[in-house]
Design a protein around this motif. Structure first.
Motif, PDB file in Angstrom:
ATOM      1  N   SER A 172      -1.364  16.055  -7.530  1.00  0.00           N
ATOM      2  CA  SER A 172      -1.444  15.802  -6.088  1.00  0.00           C
ATOM      3  C   SER A 172      -1.504  14.315  -5.753  1.00  0.00           C
ATOM      4  N   GLN A 173      -1.780  13.479  -6.745  1.00  0.00           N
ATOM      5  CA  GLN A 173      -1.856  12.034  -6.506  1.00  0.00           C
ATOM      6  C   GLN A 173      -0.504  11.342  -6.669  1.00  0.00           C
ATOM      7  N   TRP A 174       0.529  12.120  -6.988  1.00  0.00           N
ATOM      8  CA  TRP A 174       1.828  11.495  -7.274  1.00  0.00           C
ATOM      9  C   TRP A 174       2.346  10.693  -6.084  1.00  0.00           C
ATOM     10  N   LYS A 175       2.305  11.271  -4.888  1.00  0.00           N
ATOM     11  CA  LYS A 175       2.877  10.590  -3.725  1.00  0.00           C
ATOM     12  C   LYS A 175       2.166   9.267  -3.457  1.00  0.00           C
ATOM     13  N   GLU A 176       0.835   9.280  -3.536  1.00  0.00           N
ATOM     14  CA  GLU A 176       0.074   8.043  -3.333  1.00  0.00           C
ATOM     15  C   GLU A 176       0.426   7.016  -4.396  1.00  0.00           C
ATOM     16  N   HIS A 177       0.533   7.468  -5.654  1.00  0.00           N
ATOM     17  CA  HIS A 177       0.911   6.567  -6.743  1.00  0.00           C
ATOM     18  C   HIS A 177       2.307   6.001  -6.527  1.00  0.00           C
ATOM     19  N   ALA A 178       3.246   6.859  -6.138  1.00  0.00           N
ATOM     20  CA  ALA A 178       4.638   6.425  -5.944  1.00  0.00           C
ATOM     21  C   ALA A 178       4.736   5.375  -4.845  1.00  0.00           C
ATOM     22  N   LEU A 179       4.043   5.601  -3.740  1.00  0.00           N
ATOM     23  CA  LEU A 179       4.073   4.643  -2.632  1.00  0.00           C
ATOM     24  C   LEU A 179       3.500   3.302  -3.065  1.00  0.00           C
ATOM     25  N   ARG A 180       2.382   3.335  -3.791  1.00  0.00           N
ATOM     26  CA  ARG A 180       1.757   2.105  -4.259  1.00  0.00           C
ATOM     27  C   ARG A 180       2.674   1.345  -5.218  1.00  0.00           C
ATOM     28  N   LEU A 181       3.310   2.068  -6.145  1.00  0.00           N
ATOM     29  CA  LEU A 181       4.150   1.404  -7.139  1.00  0.00           C
ATOM     30  C   LEU A 181       5.401   0.804  -6.504  1.00  0.00           C
ATOM     31  N   VAL A 182       5.989   1.506  -5.539  1.00  0.00           N
ATOM     32  CA  VAL A 182       7.156   0.954  -4.822  1.00  0.00           C
ATOM     33  C   VAL A 182       6.763  -0.318  -4.085  1.00  0.00           C
TER      34      VAL A 182
END
Length: 278
Positions: A172-182
């Motif tokens: 469930s943390q993937w979207k938050e991680h993806a936004l941060r990494l981008v």
């Protein structure tokens, strides 16, 4: 008051470095004895392509604007090394300079030994493009063995959007991680905007990942660590980590990422089991 102090520091730094350069170092003839060592202001101004009055104002700490191109010219004339060049830009622009050559991307034996000696702390070394250059055993048991991946798949951003295994790890943390990494990648991209690798990479990832394309168009910018996170490992379920990152002085273009086990979910014990089984 702080701005005046910064400009004065810049002027003192330029005068100090000017005093180190002899005319012969920059191809100028000697004309008799000099009252002070090093180049004259007029000589620096001539070689940098600026007026003597303007360069004098700069050394006097006056409030004048300095372009990137002029700073690069001054750095070249004063024969500044990479650390001195960065210091010059921080004093003049309050930010690091753009890269003028590819950064040093080789992980030293010392850094690798450091990673290995972290034991149960998953850790890796990455370059400014978010390519994973090196890692330890704990990193492999949590995130997969990168030795079996090709160069493209070792990129953290590419893997975030194209690896079903990595997406499952984040849960469930993937979207938050993806936004941060981008956002982190875009912040880095600004320093390498002349490098065609970035244009090609972004274009290719946009082709294969609609979520990346949508996040990239947000133009979010961030250069901060990830903090705490949960990993859903297929064998031991939840693992909880705190995240820190830093750079080594012997390789400032390489960033070291370390995951520290938190007490939650009995993470340390689970990691020990995974590492012992590998």
């Amino acid at each position: 008051m702080l701005e005046v102090d910064r400009q004065s520091e810049l002027g003192d730094f330029l005068k100090n470095r000017r005093a180190r350069i002899l005319p012969a170092h920059v191809g100028l003839p000697e004309h008799g004895r000099r009252r002070t060592p090093g180049l004259r202001r007029a000589e620096v101004a001539m070689l940098a392509g600026v007026s003597v009055d303007w360069y004098t104002y700069l050394e006097q700490g006056r409030d004048i604007q300095v372009s990137i191109q002029v700073l690069e010219s001054i750095a070249r004339v004063l024969q500044l090394d990479e650390f001195e060049r960065k210091h010059l830009f921080v004093l003049a622009h309050c930010q690091l300079p753009p890269y003028i050559h590819p950064p040093q991307l080789q992980v030293s034996d010392t850094v690798q030994r450091f990673l290995d000696q972290l034991g149960h702390a998953p850790a890796c070394a990455i370059d400014p493009k978010l390519n994973v250059l090196s890692w330890n055993k704990a990193f492999s048991v949590v995130y997969g063995d990168y030795s079996y991946l090709n160069e493209q798949d070792r990129n953290l951003l590419w893997r975030t959007f194209t690896s079903t295994e990595f997406i499952a790890l984040k849960g469930s943390q993937w979207k938050e991680h993806a936004l941060r990494l981008v956002a982190q990648f875009r912040a880095r991209y600004a320093r390498f905007i002349e490098d065609p690798w970035y244009t090609d990479f972004v274009m290719n990832l946009q082709k294969v990942s609609e979520p990346f394309r949508e996040l990239w168009e947000l133009h979010e910018v961030l250069d901060a660590p990830e903090g705490r996170k949960i990993i859903l490992h297929p064998l031991v379920k939840e693992l909880a980590f705190e995240h820190i990152s830093f750079q080594s002085l012997d390789a400032p273009d390489i960033q070291i990422l370390v995951n520290i086990a938190l007490p939650k979910f009995d993470t340390a014990r689970k990691l020990a089991i995974l590492i012992d089984q590998k």
